[in-house]
Design an enzyme around this catalytic site. Structure first.
Site, PDB file in Angstrom:
ATOM      1  N   TYR A   1       0.857  -1.184   0.000  1.00 32.58           N
ATOM      2  CA  TYR A   1       0.000   0.000   0.000  1.00 32.58           C
ATOM      3  C   TYR A   1       0.886   1.224   0.000  1.00 32.58           C
ATOM      4  CZ  TYR A   1      -3.476   3.414   1.647  1.00 32.58           C
ATOM      5  OH  TYR A   1      -4.296   4.509   1.767  1.00 32.58           O
TER       6      TYR A   1
ATOM      7  N   ASP B   1       9.451   2.776  -0.796  1.00 27.62           N
ATOM      8  CA  ASP B   1       8.474   3.438   0.058  1.00 27.62           C
ATOM      9  C   ASP B   1       8.780   3.020   1.494  1.00 27.62           C
ATOM     10  OD1 ASP B   1       6.349   4.134   1.624  1.00 27.62           O
ATOM     11  OD2 ASP B   1       4.801   3.298   0.309  1.00 27.62           O
TER      12      ASP B   1
ATOM     13  N   LYS C   1       5.468   9.457   8.405  1.00 28.22           N
ATOM     14  CA  LYS C   1       5.252   9.040   9.798  1.00 28.22           C
ATOM     15  C   LYS C   1       6.328   9.571  10.743  1.00 28.22           C
ATOM     16  CE  LYS C   1       2.575   5.056   8.249  1.00 28.22           C
ATOM     17  NZ  LYS C   1       1.168   5.292   8.567  1.00 28.22           N
TER      18      LYS C   1
HETATM   19  N1  HOZ Z   1      -4.187   2.466   6.412  1.00 33.28           N
HETATM   20  C1  HOZ Z   1      -3.446   3.301   7.309  1.00 33.28           C
HETATM   21  C2  HOZ Z   1      -2.315   2.538   7.930  1.00 33.28           C
HETATM   22  N2  HOZ Z   1      -1.648   1.631   7.100  1.00 33.28           N
HETATM   23  C3  HOZ Z   1      -4.388   3.815   8.351  1.00 33.28           C
HETATM   24  C4  HOZ Z   1      -4.123   5.181   8.760  1.00 33.28           C
HETATM   25  C5  HOZ Z   1      -5.139   5.735   9.742  1.00 33.28           C
HETATM   26  O1  HOZ Z   1      -6.274   5.280   9.803  1.00 33.28           O
HETATM   27  O2  HOZ Z   1      -4.788   6.661  10.434  1.00 33.28           O
END
Ligand code: HOZ
Length: 438
Positions: free
Chosen positions: A144, A239, A267
């Protein structure tokens, strides 16, 4: 566990936002639970509006490597906020953060600050296309890279959790330029290059995959990607939004000694504020506007608060030379103990771990790619998740996510987590044994 206030807040939120949330996985609909509405967090602990306290292994999905509300970061932010929250103009803070990033990631010779991982990966792909003059990209099934159109094809994380790995709304025209390949399958990548290598602008990969649970790269995978992209003049994009500053201070590129052309960070680099960075080889990055013609911009990019939180975080990480070693040891001890607790209860799990990342698959076999991850037991996971939450352990509500340990997790936190896990594995064991016997 009482979640009455959270349930009421959730109902109210649903009136205004899809699923009552601003990011799908937070709705907990995949685990049939009410999401605790958070009031505050400190160190390893997160608190909801009902007064429940949890040991947090989500850590805002990765950034909180120092724990929540770290005093040094809070202090620096208080000072920064009084000077103004956004200027849309250059500041010295941006260069200070860039220098720290480059010190840790020497491959990032020139970089650009943006606001989220999605922006970083989307921009890196555009740069790769602009630089090579080619359209196609290769991504890996279950990886992702945020929610930009080109990358929302066979995506992991929430896209998989909610059963839409290739989202409606992504046009066929866009999707056809994204070639998806199973993770860890270097010969599949080589075959595609042999067929249409001259059309491929970039290979984008999570060098340690964290969005289909945690999946580590096979030994030949990253070196193989480096070799084949070099051969065909395609851009290799790492990434490292999730694994950067997590699997080693210098991320997967330091740990596995493979240097990409472009890197995306997010992050941790923003210390918990909206910030991400993409960058890499100077001859590629100088094509970005205004040095070059590839356009990318943002009002809040390089925002002074995000820069401040990022700078303080990286300074702390750099200060203690044994930081990564200590946090990795703590995480690996936790992962090993979880395996033992599960074994004692006759529950079969896999607990992959690298650095300060780990995840749990209810699976009898080692998980090497998306197909393996999808074969994990959903029912056992749901029970694991809700029973752990009841016991004050805050985990990601999906097997297609990763868990994070912070410097703030104490020996007492780990002991409590293991106690909760032992009870929960026992419940799972009894429940599923009965189910089979019925
Ligand atoms: N899909 C995001 C983590 N891989 C979620 C982020 C969120 O909900 O803050």
């Amino acid at each position: 566990m009482n979640l009455e206030k959270s349930a009421a807040a959730f109902e109210e939120a649903k009136k205004f936002m899809p699923g009552g949330v601003n990011s799908p996985v937070r709705s907990y609909s995949s685990v049939d639970c009410t999401p605790p509405f958070i009031s505050h967090a400190t160190g390893s602990r997160i608190f909801d509006i009902d007064g429940n306290e949890y040991i947090d292994y989500v850590g805002s999905w990765g950034p909180m490597i120092l724990g929540h509300a770290h005093p040094q970061i809070v202090e620096a932010l208080k000072k920064a906020v009084e000077k103004g929250t956004s200027f849309g103009a250059p500041t010295e803070l941006e260069t200070e953060l860039a220098k720290l990033v480059q010190k840790i990631y020497p491959s990032m010779e020139v970089m650009r600050m943006v606001n989220s991982g999605t922006e970083a990966t989307m921009s890196a792909v555009r740069v790769a296309r602009g630089f090579t003059g080619r359209n196609k990209i290769i991504k890996f099934i279950g990886c992702y890279h945020g929610h930009s159109d080109s990358l929302l094809v066979n995506a992991g994380s929430g896209a998989t959790t909610f059963g839409e790995p290739s989202s409606p709304g992504v046009t066929q025209g866009t999707a056809q330029d994204t070639i998806s390949v199973p993770y860890n399958d270097i010969s599949a990548v080589e075959k595609i290059f042999a067929q249409c290598g001259e059309e491929i602008a970039a290979v984008i990969v999570e060098p340690v995959a964290g969005n289909m649970g945690l999946i580590t790269p096979k030994k030949n995978f990253l070196p193989g990607l480096r070799k084949v992209t070099e051969k065909y003049g395609a851009v290799l994009i790492f990434d490292e939004v999730m694994c950067g500053f997590r699997v080693a201070l210098g991320g997967a590129q330091e740990k596995y000694k493979v240097t990409p052309d472009l890197t995306c960070l997010g992050k941790i680099v923003g210390g918990g504020l909206p910030c991400a960075v993409y960058g890499g080889r100077e001859n590629i990055m100088r094509n970005v506007s205004p040095d070059g013609k590839i356009y990318q911009a943002g009002t809040l990019s390089g925002n002074p608060l995000a820069m401040t939180a990022g700078i303080e975080t990286l300074k702390i990480l750099l200060k203690e030379s044994s930081f990564m070693e200590k946090i990795s040891k703590k995480t690996s001890a936790l992962a090993d103990s979880l395996k033992i607790k599960a074994q004692l209860a006759n529950v079969e799990i896999q607990v992959p771990q690298v650095g300060a990342m780990f995840s749990i698959f209810f699976n009898t076999k080692r998980v090497k790619n998306y197909e393996d991850a999808k074969s994990s037991s959903d029912d056992q996971f749901k029970m694991w998740f809700s029973e752990m939450l009841k016991r004050g352990i805050y985990l990601a509500p999906s097997q297609f996510e990763t868990l994070f340990v912070s410097a703030a997790h104490s020996a007492e936190d780990i002991a409590k987590t293991l106690e909760a896990a032992a009870e929960t594995f026992q419940i799972i064991s009894t429940h599923f044994k009965n189910e089979i016997e019925e």
